[in-house]
Design a protein around this motif. Structure first.
Motif, PDB file in Angstrom:
ATOM      1  N   ARG A 144      -0.560   0.390  -7.650  1.00  0.00           N
ATOM      2  CA  ARG A 144      -1.376   1.604  -7.769  1.00  0.00           C
ATOM      3  C   ARG A 144      -1.790   1.825  -9.215  1.00  0.00           C
TER       4      ARG A 144
ATOM      5  N   GLY B 194      -4.334   3.645  -1.884  1.00  0.00           N
ATOM      6  CA  GLY B 194      -5.534   4.316  -1.398  1.00  0.00           C
ATOM      7  C   GLY B 194      -5.920   5.526  -2.237  1.00  0.00           C
TER       8      GLY B 194
ATOM      9  N   ARG C 176       3.848   4.514   7.033  1.00  0.00           N
ATOM     10  CA  ARG C 176       2.574   3.836   6.753  1.00  0.00           C
ATOM     11  C   ARG C 176       1.423   4.816   6.528  1.00  0.00           C
TER      12      ARG C 176
ATOM     13  N   ILE D 246     -10.933   4.405   2.029  1.00  0.00           N
ATOM     14  CA  ILE D 246     -10.033   3.595   2.849  1.00  0.00           C
ATOM     15  C   ILE D 246     -10.661   3.426   4.223  1.00  0.00           C
TER      16      ILE D 246
ATOM     17  N   ILE E 130      -3.390   2.663  10.181  1.00  0.00           N
ATOM     18  CA  ILE E 130      -2.114   3.013   9.553  1.00  0.00           C
ATOM     19  C   ILE E 130      -1.639   4.405   9.956  1.00  0.00           C
TER      20      ILE E 130
ATOM     21  N   HIS F 241      -7.530  -1.809   6.049  1.00  0.00           N
ATOM     22  CA  HIS F 241      -6.372  -2.156   6.867  1.00  0.00           C
ATOM     23  C   HIS F 241      -6.869  -2.580   8.239  1.00  0.00           C
TER      24      HIS F 241
ATOM     25  N   SER G 172      -0.714   6.118   1.632  1.00  0.00           N
ATOM     26  CA  SER G 172      -1.126   4.942   0.887  1.00  0.00           C
ATOM     27  C   SER G 172      -1.204   5.278  -0.597  1.00  0.00           C
TER      28      SER G 172
ATOM     29  N   SER H 268       0.834  -1.216   0.000  1.00  0.00           N
ATOM     30  CA  SER H 268       0.000   0.000   0.000  1.00  0.00           C
ATOM     31  C   SER H 268       0.864   1.259   0.000  1.00  0.00           C
ATOM     32  N   HIS H 269       2.001   1.173   0.667  1.00  0.00           N
ATOM     33  CA  HIS H 269       2.848   2.336   0.886  1.00  0.00           C
ATOM     34  C   HIS H 269       4.009   2.443  -0.101  1.00  0.00           C
TER      35      HIS H 269
ATOM     36  N   THR I 177      -9.651   1.918   7.910  1.00  0.00           N
ATOM     37  CA  THR I 177      -8.434   1.521   8.608  1.00  0.00           C
ATOM     38  C   THR I 177      -8.626   1.560  10.123  1.00  0.00           C
TER      39      THR I 177
ATOM     40  N   GLU J 158     -10.100   0.127  -0.089  1.00  0.00           N
ATOM     41  CA  GLU J 158      -8.908  -0.359   0.609  1.00  0.00           C
ATOM     42  C   GLU J 158      -9.228  -0.512   2.084  1.00  0.00           C
TER      43      GLU J 158
END
Length: 143
Positions: free
Chosen positions: A84, A115, A109, A121, A102, A98, A112, A77-78, A123, A96
């Motif tokens: 991507r 993301g 982190r 997202i 994050i 998590h 993203s 993701s990062h 998370t 997305e």
């Protein structure tokens, strides 16, 4: 409704890796919980530690009848411009997720890459991040 759930690197280690952060259940346990909670949805579950395999699966989803996508790309993701870029042209709803928050972890982190091309997202809600992801794609597809 057909939903693809993709899990990236190290998520196959759920149940053994950092149980304080990720819990004690396995990836199979998580997949079973998702399917059990949403019996009206046809799920496809995919996990890989390999960037190219993840990209191939994303591209296949563009043509195989998948109607929505939920994904946790883990560390990719990062870092992965390639994932991507594979996600960007996907026109179905994509969310997305998590397990951990994050934004409450290491600085690297917080950003993203994947993301940025997601509809949203979710998370930090543990396994419920996936359930909330299902709810999100249901709303995005009016299901």
């Amino acid at each position: 409704m057909r939903v693809l759930v993709i899990n990236g690197p190290n998520l196959n280690l759920l149940g053994t890796r950092d149980q304080e952060t990720y819990g004690s259940g396995t990836l199979d346990d998580l997949n079973d919980r998702i399917a059990e909670n949403y019996k009206e949805i046809q799920f496809s579950f995919f996990q890989s530690n390999l960037e190219g395999e993840i990209i191939d699966r994303i591209q296949a989803a563009m043509h195989d009848g998948t109607q929505a996508m939920i994904y946790n790309m883990g560390g990719y993701s990062h870092t992965s411009v390639a994932i991507r870029d594979a996600l960007e042209p996907v026109s179905i709803p994509k969310v997305e997720v998590h397990i951990s928050n994050i934004h409450n972890r290491e600085d690297f982190r917080e950003r993203s890459l994947t993301g940025r091309v997601s509809d949203g997202i979710i998370t930090g809600f543990g396994w419920d991040s996936y359930m909330l992801g299902v709810e999100a794609v249901k709303r995005l597809t009016d299901q």
